[in-house]
Design a protein around this motif. Structure first.
Motif, PDB file in Angstrom:
ATOM      1  N   TYR A   7       0.833  -1.206   0.000  1.00  0.00           N
ATOM      2  CA  TYR A   7       0.000   0.000   0.000  1.00  0.00           C
ATOM      3  C   TYR A   7       0.866   1.255   0.000  1.00  0.00           C
ATOM      4  N   LEU A   8       1.936   1.217   0.811  1.00  0.00           N
ATOM      5  CA  LEU A   8       2.794   2.400   0.917  1.00  0.00           C
ATOM      6  C   LEU A   8       3.499   2.714  -0.393  1.00  0.00           C
ATOM      7  N   PHE A   9       3.770   1.695  -1.192  1.00  0.00           N
ATOM      8  CA  PHE A   9       4.415   1.919  -2.481  1.00  0.00           C
ATOM      9  C   PHE A   9       3.567   2.811  -3.377  1.00  0.00           C
ATOM     10  N   GLU A  10       2.255   2.745  -3.217  1.00  0.00           N
ATOM     11  CA  GLU A  10       1.361   3.593  -4.005  1.00  0.00           C
ATOM     12  C   GLU A  10       1.423   5.040  -3.559  1.00  0.00           C
ATOM     13  N   LYS A  11       2.003   5.273  -2.378  1.00  0.00           N
ATOM     14  CA  LYS A  11       2.106   6.635  -1.861  1.00  0.00           C
ATOM     15  C   LYS A  11       3.499   7.218  -2.105  1.00  0.00           C
ATOM     16  N   ASP A  12       4.517   6.439  -1.726  1.00  0.00           N
ATOM     17  CA  ASP A  12       5.892   6.912  -1.878  1.00  0.00           C
ATOM     18  C   ASP A  12       6.811   5.703  -1.761  1.00  0.00           C
ATOM     19  N   PRO A  32       3.439  14.546 -11.728  1.00  0.00           N
ATOM     20  CA  PRO A  32       4.061  14.323 -10.408  1.00  0.00           C
ATOM     21  C   PRO A  32       3.152  14.716  -9.256  1.00  0.00           C
ATOM     22  N   THR A  33       3.263  13.941  -8.188  1.00  0.00           N
ATOM     23  CA  THR A  33       2.460  14.218  -6.997  1.00  0.00           C
ATOM     24  C   THR A  33       3.190  15.205  -6.104  1.00  0.00           C
ATOM     25  N   ASN A  34       2.471  15.739  -5.165  1.00  0.00           N
ATOM     26  CA  ASN A  34       3.071  16.592  -4.137  1.00  0.00           C
ATOM     27  C   ASN A  34       3.544  15.681  -3.012  1.00  0.00           C
ATOM     28  N   ASN A  35       4.869  15.487  -2.938  1.00  0.00           N
ATOM     29  CA  ASN A  35       5.422  14.566  -1.957  1.00  0.00           C
ATOM     30  C   ASN A  35       5.103  14.962  -0.524  1.00  0.00           C
ATOM     31  N   ASP A  36       4.890  16.255  -0.279  1.00  0.00           N
ATOM     32  CA  ASP A  36       4.596  16.703   1.078  1.00  0.00           C
ATOM     33  C   ASP A  36       3.323  16.064   1.606  1.00  0.00           C
ATOM     34  N   LYS A  37       2.377  15.791   0.701  1.00  0.00           N
ATOM     35  CA  LYS A  37       1.113  15.197   1.126  1.00  0.00           C
ATOM     36  C   LYS A  37       1.304  13.765   1.620  1.00  0.00           C
ATOM     37  N   ASN A  38       2.379  13.115   1.187  1.00  0.00           N
ATOM     38  CA  ASN A  38       2.597  11.715   1.552  1.00  0.00           C
ATOM     39  C   ASN A  38       3.471  11.545   2.786  1.00  0.00           C
ATOM     40  N   LYS A  39       4.002  12.649   3.313  1.00  0.00           N
ATOM     41  CA  LYS A  39       4.886  12.522   4.467  1.00  0.00           C
ATOM     42  C   LYS A  39       4.179  11.924   5.672  1.00  0.00           C
TER      43      LYS A  39
END
Length: 272
Positions: free
Chosen positions: A51-56, A127-134
């Protein structure tokens, strides 16, 4: 097609197998049950890496490695296959990073001029906003805490069980028929053993000490019972046979369970 989820599932299956073997061997060593629990918890939690791979992918990599270490620490040799596959899953997650929910590291922040949902529908690889996945970093952190807790709770439960069994044991009607004949001590110590709790794979031995306090011998009970059933009585006979210059002044009766290295119960018998 993403490969790291498949490898993560294989790691889980190997970890599950190792934990089940540890549980099945817990009759030989009770602390293996705790080790099996650590591996089982780590193996199950490792699946969250999919699941986490889908986020970051970076979070997924960290999660795979944490859970892989939990599997390895839990059951050592039995945990090696699961550990290796979780490490491989982390490496493959890095290789497949372009397939992750975090498409690229080029942007620290992504600003949208227009409706974000519509833009992503038109450009799915944007590209996604990586800050949202922190926020998802909390998952591997929680996994680490749960793995540690499974070990702490398991160890506390194990020690509590040992304490209860130790308090349940009693040795009564102690007597001795030690005598010297033809330059040798012979005979031993006898008694009645009982317990209020079942104890499996019992080993009973006597550690004999001389006048200077040093250990001069150790011998095992001559009876053949291996398990103690609650509220039943068993006869003990711990023999001693040694040259007459090795005079025993006391013997410490030690009772072990499941081939443990530390006595579950001890009782000292002194001789006049």
């Amino acid at each position: 097609m993403k490969i790291n989820p498949i490898i993560a599932v294989l790691a889980f299956l190997f970890g599950l197998g190792g934990s089940l073997v540890a549980y099945s061997w817990s009759g030989l060593s009770a602390d293996l049950a705790t080790n099996g629990s650590i591996t089982l918890v780590a193996s199950i939690l490792g699946l969250l890496g999919i699941y986490l791979f889908e986020k970051d992918y970076k979070i997924a990599m960290a999660h795979y490695i944490i859970c892989g270490l939990g599997v390895l620490i839990g059951t050592s040799m039995l945990g090696i296959p699961g550990f290796i596959f979780y490490v491989i899953a982390a490496v493959v997650a890095y290789v497949e990073r372009e397939k992750s929910g975090s498409k690229t590291d080029k942007f620290d922040e992504v600003n949208f001029y227009g409706n974000e949902t519509e833009i992503r529908q038109r450009y799915p690889n944007f590209p996604t906003n990586n800050d949202k996945n922190k926020i998802f970093w909390i998952i591997p952190a929680i996994a680490l805490i749960l793995i540690i807790l499974s070990g702490v709770i398991g160890d506390a439960s194990y020690n509590n069980d040992l304490h209860e069994k130790a308090n349940a044991i009693d040795i009564s009607n102690i007597s001795s028929d030690l005598k010297v004949s033809y330059g040798y001590y012979s005979g031993g110590v006898q008694g009645t053993l009982s317990s209020q709790k079942d104890i499996q794979n019992v080993q009973i031995k006597g550690v004999w000490y001389g006048e200077d306090g040093s250990q001069i011998d150790q011998t095992y009970d001559t009876n053949t019972f291996t398990d103690i059933k609650a509220n039943q009585k068993y006869q003990l006979n711990i023999p001693y046979y040694k040259e007459s210059n090795y005079k025993p002044v006391k013997v410490e009766i030690q009772i072990f369970e499941n081939f443990g290295e530390t006595p579950l119960f001890t009782k000292t018998v002194n001789f006049n």
